[in-house]
Enzyme design. Structure first.
Site, short mmCIF file in Angstrom:
data_model
loop_
_atom_site.label_atom_id
_atom_site.label_comp_id
_atom_site.label_asym_id
_atom_site.label_seq_id
_atom_site.Cartn_x
_atom_site.Cartn_y
_atom_site.Cartn_z
N TYR A 1 -0.60 -5.90 -4.40
CA TYR A 1 0.37 -5.66 -3.32
C TYR A 1 -0.03 -6.50 -2.11
O TYR A 1 -1.09 -7.15 -2.10
CB TYR A 1 0.45 -4.17 -2.96
CG TYR A 1 -0.70 -3.67 -2.09
CD1 TYR A 1 -0.57 -3.61 -0.71
CD2 TYR A 1 -1.91 -3.27 -2.65
CE1 TYR A 1 -1.61 -3.14 0.10
CE2 TYR A 1 -2.94 -2.81 -1.87
CZ TYR A 1 -2.79 -2.75 -0.49
OH TYR A 1 -3.83 -2.30 0.29
N CYS A 2 0.81 -6.47 -1.08
CA CYS A 2 0.51 -7.22 0.15
C CYS A 2 1.27 -6.56 1.29
O CYS A 2 1.34 -5.33 1.35
CB CYS A 2 0.88 -8.69 -0.02
SG CYS A 2 2.62 -8.95 -0.41
N GLY A 3 1.88 -7.36 2.17
CA GLY A 3 2.66 -6.79 3.26
C GLY A 3 4.08 -6.45 2.84
O GLY A 3 4.54 -5.33 2.97
#
Length: 305
Positions: free
Chosen positions: A259-261
């Protein structure tokens, strides 16, 4: 004679694509250019997708036969949470309109150069969406438009519109994961949760997010570590980063959830692990931190793992 040599060279390049990269992976600008030019029948040529967010950049110069599909059009605010993926029926309509087709190769690019330029993430995000919708022949142009132009390959300002495409009848939803399944899976033995954002965001030293830090248990591996420093659209060979990945606990025998932003950075890390490093089990948490941060019933942490 020159035309004969060009045809032989083109076929050699095409053979190299299938043997080296497979059906989803990375293609050199030279090979992509050969793919575009080898077919005189435009219905058989690759679907070339310019995924840059800046439409004026497309107007200035783009790869010949490139159809502009702004990556941002595939996402919107849902239940107050920005940049969520659109419902499948809307996405399918946009992909068909862009000419995405179950029977054709898709060449995807944006631009590159150096950070903070991160438009390669637009290319990997669109590649993720195509893969999710069942497309199996996807190549990201290595180095993007910056490398293409450095090699003096042709560009144009002429618009190009693909005929409407036909999508596969079934989707590949298993490459993504929602927050409910994420919470069930992330602490299971053999599962690694990895945050692809810059380290300062991972530890909560930013002015961006509603809540600070990361999902408890997640490790940090910034996507840019997989790219060339002088061109953030150019992928490093797996042999160059294998030791870094393994040191971080990212190995082929793990189930890896990325995942990330907003899911763009995560889409690149997933693309690399799945289609460059050839790890068998890599999934993207689509909601990513912008969704998780809004769900205040779930804990966060700022301590590195």
């Amino acid at each position: 004679m020159k035309r004969f040599v060009y045809i032989l060279l083109s076929f050699a390049l095409l053979a190299n694509v299938s043997s080296t990269y497979g059906q989803i992976g990375v293609i050199s600008p030279q090979e992509a250019n050969a793919q575009i030019n080898i077919q005189s029948d435009k219905t058989q040529r690759p679907v070339v997708l310019d995924t840059r967010g800046g439409y004026k950049d497309y107007f200035r110069a783009h790869v010949p036969t490139a159809h502009h599909i702004n990556f941002g059009t595939l996402r919107g605010t849902d239940h107050g949470v920005p940049v969520q993926y659109l419902p499948d029926d809307l996405t399918a309509a946009l992909l068909r309109r862009a000419g995405v087709d179950k029977d054709r190769m898709h060449l995807i690019y944006a631009t590159g150069d150096v950070l903070p330029n991160d438009e390669v993430l637009s290319a990997t995000m669109v590649a993720y969406v195509l893969e999710k919708f069942g497309i199996t022949n996807i190549q990201i142009v290595d180095g993007g438009l910056a490398h293409w132009q450095k090699l003096n390959l042709p560009t144009t300002q002429e618009y190009f519109g693909n005929p409407s495409g036909e999508l596969p009848t079934s989707m590949n939803n298993d490459i993504g994961i929602d927050v409910v399944e994420l919470l069930k899976r992330k602490d299971q033995p053999g599962t690694v949760l990895v945050d692809a954002r810059p380290h300062n965001e991972y530890i909560g030293e930013d002015d961006i997010w509603l809540r600070k830090g990361h999902i408890p248990g997640a490790i940090s591996f910034h996507w840019a570590r997989l790219m060339e420093q002088d061109n953030t659209h150019k992928f490093l060979p797996y042999e160059r980063v294998k030791e870094q990945l393994e040191a971080a606990g990212l190995t082929a025998d793990q189930e890896i959830i990325v995942y990330c932003g907003t899911s763009r950075e995560g889409s690149l890390l997933r693309f690399y692990l799945k289609h460059v490093a050839k790890y068998p089990n890599v999934r993207l948490y689509e909601g990513s931190w912008k969704e998780y941060a809004s769900l205040k019933q779930y804990p966060t942490e700022t301590t590195p793992n």
